[in-house]
Scaffold this active site. Sequence first.
Site, mmCIF file in Angstrom:
data_model
loop_
_atom_site.group_PDB
_atom_site.id
_atom_site.type_symbol
_atom_site.label_atom_id
_atom_site.label_comp_id
_atom_site.label_asym_id
_atom_site.label_seq_id
_atom_site.Cartn_x
_atom_site.Cartn_y
_atom_site.Cartn_z
ATOM 1 N N CYS A 34 0.816 -1.102 0.079
ATOM 2 C CA CYS A 34 0.077 -0.008 0.072
ATOM 3 C C CYS A 34 0.671 1.312 -0.054
ATOM 4 O O CYS A 34 0.436 2.173 -0.887
ATOM 5 C CB CYS A 34 -1.079 -0.127 1.141
ATOM 6 S SG CYS A 34 -0.243 -0.028 2.814
ATOM 7 N N HIS A 61 1.544 4.994 9.822
ATOM 8 C CA HIS A 61 0.834 3.713 9.245
ATOM 9 C C HIS A 61 -0.114 3.314 10.258
ATOM 10 O O HIS A 61 0.194 2.935 11.431
ATOM 11 C CB HIS A 61 1.644 2.789 8.800
ATOM 12 C CG HIS A 61 1.215 1.872 7.819
ATOM 13 N ND1 HIS A 61 0.188 0.807 8.260
ATOM 14 C CD2 HIS A 61 1.262 1.474 6.683
ATOM 15 C CE1 HIS A 61 -0.312 0.374 7.276
ATOM 16 N NE2 HIS A 61 0.375 0.526 6.151
ATOM 17 N N THR A 92 9.859 -0.383 6.935
ATOM 18 C CA THR A 92 8.818 -0.401 5.726
ATOM 19 C C THR A 92 9.886 -1.043 4.579
ATOM 20 O O THR A 92 10.834 -0.633 4.294
ATOM 21 C CB THR A 92 8.396 0.862 5.396
ATOM 22 O OG1 THR A 92 7.200 0.588 4.298
ATOM 23 C CG2 THR A 92 9.399 1.877 5.206
ATOM 24 N N ARG A 115 3.914 2.774 13.235
ATOM 25 C CA ARG A 115 2.601 2.345 13.332
ATOM 26 C C ARG A 115 1.913 3.136 14.520
ATOM 27 O O ARG A 115 2.368 3.454 15.543
ATOM 28 C CB ARG A 115 2.555 0.890 13.634
ATOM 29 C CG ARG A 115 3.402 0.088 12.715
ATOM 30 C CD ARG A 115 2.447 -0.179 11.200
ATOM 31 N NE ARG A 115 3.137 -0.815 10.322
ATOM 32 C CZ ARG A 115 2.976 -2.445 10.384
ATOM 33 N NH1 ARG A 115 2.257 -2.854 11.293
ATOM 34 N NH2 ARG A 115 3.845 -2.755 9.181
#
Length: 226
Positions: A34, A61, A92, A115
Amino acid sequence: MLTAPGKGDVPNIVHGVTHDTVEPDERILSCASCTTNAIVPALKAMADEYGVLRGHVETVHSFTNDQNLLDNYHRADRRGRSAPLNMVITETGAASAVAKALPGLGAPVTGSSIRVPVPDVSIAILSLRLGRETTREEVLDHLREVSLTSPLKRQIDFTTAPDAVSSDFIGSRHASIVDAGAAEVDGDNAILYLWYGNEFGYSCQVVRVVRHVTGVEYPTYPVSAA
């Protein structure tokens, strides 16, 4: 069709950028991630107009099912901490996937991720060293035009909403949405804030790739789902 960055010789395909490179005899394809889908169209738009010498992406995220809900053992130590209660620094794969998803870029891109305790919609902060100096107004005019008339208009959206927050973009069908109010440009340095629906927005990109490789046509009648 993989919905994670492909390793080895598996092609990473971002619809709107590299879907036309798929060979007929490919058996395994990756739609990358994504985050890769969020940043690659914007990277291409900027590289085509200004050139990009290097970049860094920091993603804030939504938490995912690879994290623990409660503090517990995890092979990645930080992901073992409670996802709904903490901001969690992690890695990531998006930055390394850029080289495969946008092979013509020719610029190093690094990346990291935090996150956070929201269930959906993330934001990528894309910091770029450009090939020439420009202005904030010029960059925003360029990205607005890309979002309206270019082949990337399905991938890139554009918002000028002064009060935009993450939940506003739940259900967006775009790979990412440029937040005009947050953008910063100083000479040859540009910082773009790209909202993205890491669930539905990414799923729309995957469906577009599937349609392309299977030859399924888009409906001929006007529908927003296209």
